[in-house]
Write an enzyme that holds these catalytic residues in place. Structure first.
Site, PDB file in Angstrom:
ATOM      1  N   SER A 102      -2.191   0.628  -4.684  1.00 17.87           N
ATOM      2  CA  SER A 102      -2.753   1.598  -3.839  1.00 17.87           C
ATOM      3  C   SER A 102      -3.998   2.157  -4.537  1.00 17.87           C
ATOM      4  CB  SER A 102      -1.740   2.811  -3.925  1.00 17.87           C
ATOM      5  OG  SER A 102      -2.162   4.056  -3.544  1.00 17.87           O
ATOM      6  N   ALA A 103      -4.840   2.670  -3.633  1.00 16.34           N
ATOM      7  CA  ALA A 103      -6.251   3.214  -4.044  1.00 16.34           C
ATOM      8  C   ALA A 103      -6.044   4.561  -4.869  1.00 16.34           C
ATOM      9  CB  ALA A 103      -7.052   3.387  -2.837  1.00 16.34           C
ATOM     10  N   LYS A 117      -8.812   6.880   5.324  1.00 14.79           N
ATOM     11  CA  LYS A 117      -7.713   6.077   5.031  1.00 14.79           C
ATOM     12  C   LYS A 117      -7.795   4.579   4.349  1.00 14.79           C
ATOM     13  CE  LYS A 117      -4.530   7.877   8.512  1.00 14.79           C
ATOM     14  NZ  LYS A 117      -3.784   7.631   9.750  1.00 14.79           N
ATOM     15  N   THR A 145       0.628  10.520   3.254  1.00 12.85           N
ATOM     16  CA  THR A 145       0.057  11.548   2.512  1.00 12.85           C
ATOM     17  C   THR A 145      -1.412  11.866   3.254  1.00 12.85           C
ATOM     18  OG1 THR A 145      -0.728   9.824   1.221  1.00 12.85           O
ATOM     19  CG2 THR A 145       1.155  11.161   0.294  1.00 12.85           C
ATOM     20  N   GLU A 188       0.116  -3.284   4.537  1.00 16.24           N
ATOM     21  CA  GLU A 188      -1.154  -2.303   4.746  1.00 16.24           C
ATOM     22  C   GLU A 188      -1.174  -1.862   6.151  1.00 16.24           C
ATOM     23  OE1 GLU A 188      -3.671  -0.667   3.727  1.00 16.24           O
ATOM     24  OE2 GLU A 188      -3.960  -1.369   1.755  1.00 16.24           O
ATOM     25  N   ASP A 189      -1.682  -0.446   6.068  1.00 17.17           N
ATOM     26  CA  ASP A 189      -1.918   0.166   7.300  1.00 17.17           C
ATOM     27  C   ASP A 189      -3.516   0.510   7.463  1.00 17.17           C
ATOM     28  OD1 ASP A 189      -2.376   2.275   5.103  1.00 17.17           O
ATOM     29  OD2 ASP A 189      -2.279   3.740   6.654  1.00 17.17           O
ATOM     30  N   ASP A 228       0.820  -1.111  -0.018  1.00 16.56           N
ATOM     31  CA  ASP A 228       0.047   0.010   0.201  1.00 16.56           C
ATOM     32  C   ASP A 228       0.825   1.134   0.066  1.00 16.56           C
ATOM     33  OD1 ASP A 228      -2.340   1.576   0.401  1.00 16.56           O
ATOM     34  OD2 ASP A 228      -1.668   1.842   2.547  1.00 16.56           O
ATOM     35  N   LEU A 229       0.450   2.415  -0.271  1.00 12.07           N
ATOM     36  CA  LEU A 229       1.328   3.505  -0.456  1.00 12.07           C
ATOM     37  C   LEU A 229       1.015   4.646   0.771  1.00 12.07           C
ATOM     38  CD1 LEU A 229       3.157   5.467  -1.902  1.00 12.07           C
ATOM     39  CD2 LEU A 229       1.174   6.385  -3.025  1.00 12.07           C
ATOM     40  N   ASP A 230      -0.152   4.919   0.861  1.00 21.41           N
ATOM     41  CA  ASP A 230      -0.201   5.931   2.223  1.00 21.41           C
ATOM     42  C   ASP A 230      -0.468   5.303   3.320  1.00 21.41           C
ATOM     43  OD1 ASP A 230      -1.165   8.235   3.392  1.00 21.41           O
ATOM     44  OD2 ASP A 230      -3.186   7.942   3.124  1.00 21.41           O
ATOM     45  N   LYS A 281     -10.733  -1.226  -2.405  1.00 21.73           N
ATOM     46  CA  LYS A 281     -10.563  -2.063  -1.241  1.00 21.73           C
ATOM     47  C   LYS A 281     -11.703  -1.728  -0.216  1.00 21.73           C
ATOM     48  CE  LYS A 281      -5.504  -0.961  -1.179  1.00 21.73           C
ATOM     49  NZ  LYS A 281      -4.503  -0.164  -0.660  1.00 21.73           N
TER      50      LYS A 281
END
Ligand code: B16
Ligand code: MG
Length: 216
Positions: A113-114, A42, A14, A168-169, A6-8, A144
């Site tokens: 990432s979304a 998120k 971000t 993932e967060d 995942d990115l953020d 997601k």
């Protein structure tokens, strides 16, 4: 083993920029949007985030789809202005080193990432070259917790889902990994990420050896 990120919240924070832009939209609409409210956004797609924001302001069903598209576009324009100022110093602790070590070990690395702005962010952080595959919000139709983003990543890596580990967060992202039949490591609070196989505070706590001990 292959890894999907995942990115953020995993590679970069971000969420603080999303928050500034969403809070300013809420202000223009006449209500306050708190940091606690922002937690609900998120891992959630842009339009689903707008629906949550309107619900917080008691404005559900008050706008046409066209007006909502316009609001989301305004929010995104401000968000893009903020993220284009980002620098590699904002990469979260341990992320670059772990990505580099995975590649050195011949482990496939994908982004899942979304965000439709993921490519801009990776470029600003100078991380693009560390990914074999990039699947972002421009390449998926289901958000997601649907597993589409991770399944597409596994397919592009040429890997079976059971041979993939997702980092993932967000609870929705953990659920997406689970539904996709993948291993999953949660980044952050274990009580929020209780469905992960395992949780760490940050990628700084991960090594290739630890990954292999867990899943190989
Ligand atoms: P955009 P991730 C997600 O990124 C964010 O967590 C979420 O807050 C945001 O609404 C979503 O991307 C869409 O972002 O508006 O840039 O397309 O956690 O999946 O990397
Ligand atoms: Mg996230």
């Amino acid at each position: 083993m292959n890894c999907l990120f995942d990115l953020d919240g995993v590679l970069v924070d971000t969420a603080k920029y999303h928050y500034i832009a969403w809070r300013n939209l809420a202000k223009r609409l006449g209500f306050d949007f708190t940091e606690q409210d922002n937690e609900r956004l998120k891992g959630v797609s842009r339009m689903a985030s707008l629906e949550i924001l309107l619900e917080v302001g008691g404005l559900t069903d008050k706008f046409t789809n066209e007006e909502k598209e316009q609001m989301a576009a305004e929010k995104n324009a401000e968000y893009v202005r903020l993220i284009t100022q980002m620098t590699p110093e904002e990469i979260l602790p341990g992320a670059r080193d772990f990505l580099t070590a995975l590649r050195a070990a011949g482990i496939g690395v994908a982004l899942g990432s979304a965000s439709k702005n993921a490519q801009t962010i990776l470029d600003r952080l100078q991380l693009t070259s560390l990914f074999d595959v990039i699947i972002d919000g421009t390449k998926v139709s289901k958000a997601k917790p649907d597993p589409e983003v991770f399944l597409k990543g596994a397919e592009a890596l040429g890997a079976q889902p059971s041979d993939c580990c997702v980092f993932e967060d967000a609870a929705a992202g953990i659920e997406a990994a689970r539904r996709g039949g993948m291993h999953c490591i949660g980044i952050g609070n274990p009580s929020v990420l209780s469905h992960a196989d395992f949780c760490v505070d940050a990628l700084a706590d991960m090594t290739v050896d630890r990954l292999k001990q867990l899943f190989c």
